[in-house]
Design a protein around this motif. Sequence first.
Motif, PDB file in Angstrom:
ATOM      1  N   ASP A 156       0.834  -1.197   0.000  1.00  0.00           N
ATOM      2  CA  ASP A 156       0.000   0.000   0.000  1.00  0.00           C
ATOM      3  C   ASP A 156       0.875   1.257   0.000  1.00  0.00           C
ATOM      4  O   ASP A 156       1.441   1.633   1.024  1.00  0.00           O
ATOM      5  N   GLU A 157       0.983   1.872  -1.172  1.00  0.00           N
ATOM      6  CA  GLU A 157       1.723   3.140  -1.311  1.00  0.00           C
ATOM      7  C   GLU A 157       3.170   3.019  -0.800  1.00  0.00           C
ATOM      8  O   GLU A 157       3.668   3.911  -0.118  1.00  0.00           O
ATOM      9  N   VAL A 158       3.848   1.943  -1.136  1.00  0.00           N
ATOM     10  CA  VAL A 158       5.212   1.762  -0.627  1.00  0.00           C
ATOM     11  C   VAL A 158       6.212   2.695  -1.308  1.00  0.00           C
ATOM     12  O   VAL A 158       7.342   2.842  -0.829  1.00  0.00           O
ATOM     13  N   THR A 159       5.831   3.342  -2.403  1.00  0.00           N
ATOM     14  CA  THR A 159       6.729   4.292  -3.060  1.00  0.00           C
ATOM     15  C   THR A 159       6.348   5.737  -2.775  1.00  0.00           C
ATOM     16  O   THR A 159       7.004   6.653  -3.269  1.00  0.00           O
ATOM     17  N   ILE A 177      12.490   0.505  -5.552  1.00  0.00           N
ATOM     18  CA  ILE A 177      11.443  -0.280  -4.890  1.00  0.00           C
ATOM     19  C   ILE A 177      10.591  -1.003  -5.922  1.00  0.00           C
ATOM     20  O   ILE A 177      10.248  -2.190  -5.758  1.00  0.00           O
ATOM     21  N   MET A 178      10.261  -0.331  -7.009  1.00  0.00           N
ATOM     22  CA  MET A 178       9.456  -0.977  -8.050  1.00  0.00           C
ATOM     23  C   MET A 178      10.206  -2.141  -8.692  1.00  0.00           C
ATOM     24  O   MET A 178       9.622  -3.197  -8.970  1.00  0.00           O
ATOM     25  N   THR A 179      11.500  -1.959  -8.915  1.00  0.00           N
ATOM     26  CA  THR A 179      12.313  -3.061  -9.461  1.00  0.00           C
ATOM     27  C   THR A 179      12.337  -4.234  -8.498  1.00  0.00           C
ATOM     28  O   THR A 179      12.242  -5.405  -8.913  1.00  0.00           O
ATOM     29  N   LEU A 180      12.446  -3.924  -7.215  1.00  0.00           N
ATOM     30  CA  LEU A 180      12.441  -4.974  -6.206  1.00  0.00           C
ATOM     31  C   LEU A 180      11.120  -5.735  -6.222  1.00  0.00           C
ATOM     32  O   LEU A 180      11.094  -6.978  -6.205  1.00  0.00           O
ATOM     33  N   LEU A 181       9.997  -5.020  -6.272  1.00  0.00           N
ATOM     34  CA  LEU A 181       8.685  -5.671  -6.306  1.00  0.00           C
ATOM     35  C   LEU A 181       8.527  -6.509  -7.573  1.00  0.00           C
ATOM     36  O   LEU A 181       7.967  -7.612  -7.534  1.00  0.00           O
ATOM     37  N   HIS A 182       9.015  -5.974  -8.684  1.00  0.00           N
ATOM     38  CA  HIS A 182       8.956  -6.713  -9.947  1.00  0.00           C
ATOM     39  C   HIS A 182       9.711  -8.029  -9.837  1.00  0.00           C
ATOM     40  O   HIS A 182       9.225  -9.093 -10.263  1.00  0.00           O
ATOM     41  N   ASP A 183      10.906  -7.981  -9.233  1.00  0.00           N
ATOM     42  CA  ASP A 183      11.709  -9.197  -9.081  1.00  0.00           C
ATOM     43  C   ASP A 183      11.049 -10.188  -8.121  1.00  0.00           C
ATOM     44  O   ASP A 183      11.100 -11.404  -8.333  1.00  0.00           O
ATOM     45  N   ARG A 206      14.679   8.048  -7.753  1.00  0.00           N
ATOM     46  CA  ARG A 206      15.615   6.922  -7.758  1.00  0.00           C
ATOM     47  C   ARG A 206      15.161   5.828  -6.801  1.00  0.00           C
ATOM     48  O   ARG A 206      15.144   4.641  -7.156  1.00  0.00           O
ATOM     49  N   SER A 207      14.780   6.221  -5.572  1.00  0.00           N
ATOM     50  CA  SER A 207      14.323   5.231  -4.591  1.00  0.00           C
ATOM     51  C   SER A 207      13.041   4.564  -5.040  1.00  0.00           C
ATOM     52  O   SER A 207      12.839   3.360  -4.839  1.00  0.00           O
TER      53      SER A 207
END
Length: 585
Positions: free
Chosen positions: A163-166, A177-183, A172-173
Amino acid sequence: MLEAKNVCYEIEQEEEPLLLLNGVDFCIPEGHFMAIVGPSGCGKTTLLKTIAGIITETDGHFCWNGRNLAEDGDFEPDEIGYVPQFSIAYDQLTVDESIESAARLRCRFDSEDELDDIIDKALDETGLSEIADRQVKHLSGGQKRRLALAMELVSSPRILLCDEVTSGLDPRSEKEIMTLLHDLARKDGRIVISVTHSLADMDMYDSIMVLHQGCIAYHGSPRTIGHYFSTGNLEEIYPKLALRKPADWKQSWIKHRESYYERLDTEREHKLRETGTPAPAAKRSVAIADENEEELPGKPSQPGAFSQFWTLFSRRWKILSRDRTQLMLQIAMILIFPIMVSLFSSKGQEQIIQFTAERSQNLTTEIQQAQDVQENRAKVGSAVSGIIMFEVILLGLMGSNNAAREIAGERLIVEKEKFAGVGTGAYMMSKYAFLGILVLVQSLWMFAFVEWWWPYRGDSMTHLGFLILANAAMTSVCLGISALSRTPDQASLLSIYLVGFQLPLSGAVLALPNILEPIVHPFISAYWAWSGSIEGGLAENIKQAVRAIVNTEFSAADLCFYILIAHIIAGMVLTYIGLKRAKWD
């Protein structure tokens, strides 16, 4: 596979009910990364909470791998992870300690090596290994979001809700975070659903769901969202939503969704071929799950209640030892309060003058002697009564400080840990064990210090017992207030009021009207501790001196003991009720 079938959520209002979710239908396969976007107040967080089971849908239902969650039971705690907007870690703990605490509360393991493996894996997956020894209060916003994800990953959830983690992060951050969630969505067939306001980097998602006032306006590939809304700029989607009614967007989506789902299915099959992953039996657009789908092996089971209790109890002491403000306040009260009582000890040490056996032949002298004896008894009685009440009130103030913010101050973390499988009983008992030690230390030191300056004029052990009970009763009741309160400030204010009423309503200073005394006294713990110490512990001549200057009726020591025990039990009941009620907001 996760399915939503005509899910609605309605709240009652004075004028008319408000429909926050209106007939939401979707189906999400394993290994899928989905964004939920839309204007503020469109129902994004509400939808996420209904999926998690934090709030219950008023119509429709969810299915998980063919299991109707409304009829066959909700998610198991280790099946689902939920990363809320607020921080779920204590500032005083390190990154490693926070993840270890989450693992001990959620996972059963056979050895410390297995626990270390769980922690190391979570650190590696979220890129926190290099700052594992850093305290949470020194982390950046992005690092705290990574920590929240790491704490959820210890139980290897099949579904991860974010929930709204970004929110509030720099570009950059946010991208990290989105790349991490994607992985994370690509590992172990995990479903990751992210609520976000941002429309940046939408291509990283497998699908995007657009909500408008509780209705699905679009749910499909990020590559076709511009075509559906007839815009080449995603930032124009929100203004376009306002041009049509939510019901019109809903009907439009129902009309066109099959063609967009087919495109989404095609993209998914292409990705599966590229990665060499076998295609699932059910396609994205088919709302039927494979009932024979097998659970992933190696899922950790929940630890026992005692294990959770010990983890919570140990963690609380560690937090106190590192919270300098609270620790210094505790030490100051323990040291200063007994000194304050001892300042008046000399007034309670004077011996009671007795009448002489021989009558004086001088009437004036005899009258003066009787007057001196009366004044002496009043002076001693007043001092003894005052010292005992002063001890009781100060211990009540300690009890209020012990417990007023204990649950209310960490309420959201409590709710998050309950959601992850922490038992209410284990959490409650960890608080009572922690506070029980504080109560004993405070009461024993108050008694010992004051006793050294002012030896109690009677049965010291009875007096000590009532001091402990006075502190314990106030601590327990204030913990109940803390559990029932919405905010820490509300809990502190109510607890201070409770302490403030103890002295005037006890009858130790001014006697209450006869009609009020039986109504008020049952709720005033200071009265019962004071009365019990005097009736059950004082020497008879001192007791008579106190009675001579106090108009309030004293109660038997046994009754005082049972009433104070009843206060403690009442506080425990209030605490349990307050903890069982969900208070996410």
